[in-house]
Motif scaffolding. Structure first.
Motif, mmCIF file in Angstrom:
data_model
loop_
_atom_site.group_PDB
_atom_site.id
_atom_site.type_symbol
_atom_site.label_atom_id
_atom_site.label_comp_id
_atom_site.label_asym_id
_atom_site.label_seq_id
_atom_site.Cartn_x
_atom_site.Cartn_y
_atom_site.Cartn_z
ATOM 1 N N ILE A 125 -48.134 3.507 -53.354
ATOM 2 C CA ILE A 125 -48.996 2.667 -54.182
ATOM 3 C C ILE A 125 -50.229 2.204 -53.419
ATOM 4 N N ASP A 126 -51.199 1.692 -54.165
ATOM 5 C CA ASP A 126 -52.408 1.116 -53.582
ATOM 6 C C ASP A 126 -52.160 -0.378 -53.358
ATOM 7 N N SER A 127 -52.131 -0.796 -52.127
ATOM 8 C CA SER A 127 -51.816 -2.189 -51.811
ATOM 9 C C SER A 127 -52.861 -3.162 -52.331
ATOM 10 N N LYS A 128 -54.089 -2.679 -52.537
ATOM 11 C CA LYS A 128 -55.149 -3.560 -53.011
ATOM 12 C C LYS A 128 -55.042 -3.832 -54.506
ATOM 13 N N THR A 129 -54.576 -2.866 -55.270
ATOM 14 C CA THR A 129 -54.506 -3.029 -56.718
ATOM 15 C C THR A 129 -53.109 -3.421 -57.206
ATOM 16 N N LEU A 130 -52.103 -3.260 -56.352
ATOM 17 C CA LEU A 130 -50.740 -3.669 -56.697
ATOM 18 C C LEU A 130 -50.168 -4.607 -55.632
ATOM 19 N N PRO A 131 -50.847 -5.730 -55.381
ATOM 20 C CA PRO A 131 -50.359 -6.644 -54.341
ATOM 21 C C PRO A 131 -49.001 -7.244 -54.666
ATOM 22 N N ALA A 132 -48.664 -7.352 -55.963
ATOM 23 C CA ALA A 132 -47.369 -7.926 -56.329
ATOM 24 C C ALA A 132 -46.220 -7.079 -55.796
ATOM 25 N N PHE A 133 -46.368 -5.751 -55.847
ATOM 26 C CA PHE A 133 -45.304 -4.898 -55.342
ATOM 27 C C PHE A 133 -45.234 -4.952 -53.819
ATOM 28 N N ILE A 134 -46.382 -5.071 -53.157
ATOM 29 C CA ILE A 134 -46.369 -5.228 -51.703
ATOM 30 C C ILE A 134 -45.639 -6.516 -51.341
ATOM 31 N N GLU A 135 -45.858 -7.570 -52.113
ATOM 32 C CA GLU A 135 -45.182 -8.840 -51.872
ATOM 33 C C GLU A 135 -43.669 -8.693 -52.081
ATOM 34 N N MET A 136 -43.299 -7.913 -53.098
ATOM 35 C CA MET A 136 -41.871 -7.649 -53.308
ATOM 36 C C MET A 136 -41.271 -6.958 -52.095
ATOM 37 N N TYR A 137 -41.972 -5.925 -51.591
ATOM 38 C CA TYR A 137 -41.427 -5.166 -50.471
ATOM 39 C C TYR A 137 -41.329 -6.032 -49.216
ATOM 40 N N ASP A 138 -42.296 -6.928 -49.015
ATOM 41 C CA ASP A 138 -42.191 -7.873 -47.904
ATOM 42 C C ASP A 138 -40.916 -8.703 -48.029
ATOM 43 N N THR A 139 -40.626 -9.136 -49.261
ATOM 44 C CA THR A 139 -39.453 -9.965 -49.513
ATOM 45 C C THR A 139 -38.170 -9.169 -49.310
ATOM 46 N N TYR A 140 -38.124 -7.949 -49.868
ATOM 47 C CA TYR A 140 -36.923 -7.127 -49.713
ATOM 48 C C TYR A 140 -36.635 -6.868 -48.238
ATOM 49 N N ASP A 141 -37.683 -6.512 -47.483
ATOM 50 C CA ASP A 141 -37.500 -6.245 -46.057
ATOM 51 C C ASP A 141 -36.923 -7.469 -45.361
ATOM 52 N N GLU A 142 -37.437 -8.654 -45.704
ATOM 53 C CA GLU A 142 -36.983 -9.879 -45.062
ATOM 54 C C GLU A 142 -35.537 -10.193 -45.405
ATOM 55 N N VAL A 143 -35.143 -9.916 -46.641
ATOM 56 C CA VAL A 143 -33.752 -10.147 -47.039
ATOM 57 C C VAL A 143 -32.801 -9.386 -46.119
ATOM 58 N N TYR A 144 -33.100 -8.112 -45.891
ATOM 59 C CA TYR A 144 -32.207 -7.298 -45.068
ATOM 60 C C TYR A 144 -32.320 -7.646 -43.582
ATOM 61 N N LEU A 145 -33.471 -8.112 -43.149
ATOM 62 C CA LEU A 145 -33.610 -8.554 -41.763
ATOM 63 C C LEU A 145 -32.752 -9.780 -41.491
ATOM 64 N N GLN A 146 -32.430 -10.525 -42.543
ATOM 65 C CA GLN A 146 -31.575 -11.700 -42.410
ATOM 66 C C GLN A 146 -30.096 -11.349 -42.589
ATOM 67 N N ASP A 147 -29.780 -10.064 -42.439
ATOM 68 C CA ASP A 147 -28.404 -9.599 -42.565
ATOM 69 C C ASP A 147 -27.849 -9.906 -43.946
#
Length: 230
Positions: free
Chosen positions: A129-151
């Motif tokens: 995806i284009d991070s500039k035009t779909l920032p909401a999905f980039i924000e989702m992926y940041d959140t998903y990554d953090e969830v798994y980093l917290q075990d």
């Protein structure tokens, strides 16, 4: 286009991310795809294995030696994260400047998105995806990554996209094309420190939407996902 000003911390984006990503407790695996008479992918029943038939278009594993052909996909539960989810890959058909090409690219994105939800590895989904035009999905992926980093892990979270190749059309913007899709999301929850922190009551299926994507000359980049007015 989606827009959000929510800070990138898990408590603040839980409702936002789950609403649009479709995190779910129904524990349905990503929809597999098969080609129709026109050679374009269409969604079918969820796979029971990570090794689908040769006609499957968007859930075939990458061939990574750590992902054995006989590995069976096991959806996440409140007691354990998902096991052996279908791994994302970019199919040759996804690089074509055709309705078929955008259809495959759409399904590739769906699989990579679901892989991010089930593993916390959003690398391929971000590249789709284009991070500039779909920032909401980039924000989702940041959140998903953090969830798994917290075990921790996400239960459900499966997104469905079914393309309609006959609606493929070039927009007024050079290089940008559109295609109608049917969007779906499953309701659900995720856990933090093995404690459920969010749960919604229902998901949605068959929501009319439109994918907008730019062809770079080598591949498709998803620029927007717009829902039809209610």
């Amino acid at each position: 286009m989606f827009r959000s000003t929510a800070p990138k911390i898990i408590p603040a984006v839980v409702t936002f991310a789950l609403l649009f990503s479709g995190c779910g407790v129904l524990n349905l695996p990503p929809a597999s795809t098969e080609t129709n008479a026109e050679g374009t992918p269409v969604t079918s029943a969820p796979p029971t294995s990570s090794s689908p038939p040769s006609s499957t278009a968007a859930t075939e594993p990458t061939g990574n030696t750590s992902h054995h052909e006989d590995s069976v996909y096991t959806p996440a539960t409140n007691k354990a994260p998902a096991q052996n989810p279908p791994q994302p890959k970019i199919y040759d058909e996804s690089t074509e400047l055709t309705a078929r090409g955008l259809s495959y690219a759409t399904m590739d994105w769906m699989v990579s998105h679901n892989y991010a939800v089930t593993t916390g590895d959003s690398t391929v989904a971000r590249a789709a995806i284009d991070s500039k035009t779909l920032p909401a999905f980039i924000e989702m992926y940041d959140t998903y990554d953090e969830v798994y980093l917290q075990d921790s892990w996400i239960v459900g979270g499966i997104m469905y996209l079914e393309p309609a190749p006959k609606s493929f059309a070039e927009t007024e913007q050079p290089g940008v094309y559109s295609m109608n899709v049917r969007y779906g999301r499953e309701c659900g929850s995720w856990t933090i420190d093995h404690t459920e922190t969010y749960e919604c009551t229902e998901g949605s299926r068959d929501i009319p939407a439109t994918i907008f994507a730019r062809f770079t000359g080598e591949r498709w980049v998803i620029e927007d996902l717009l829902f039809a007015p209610a």
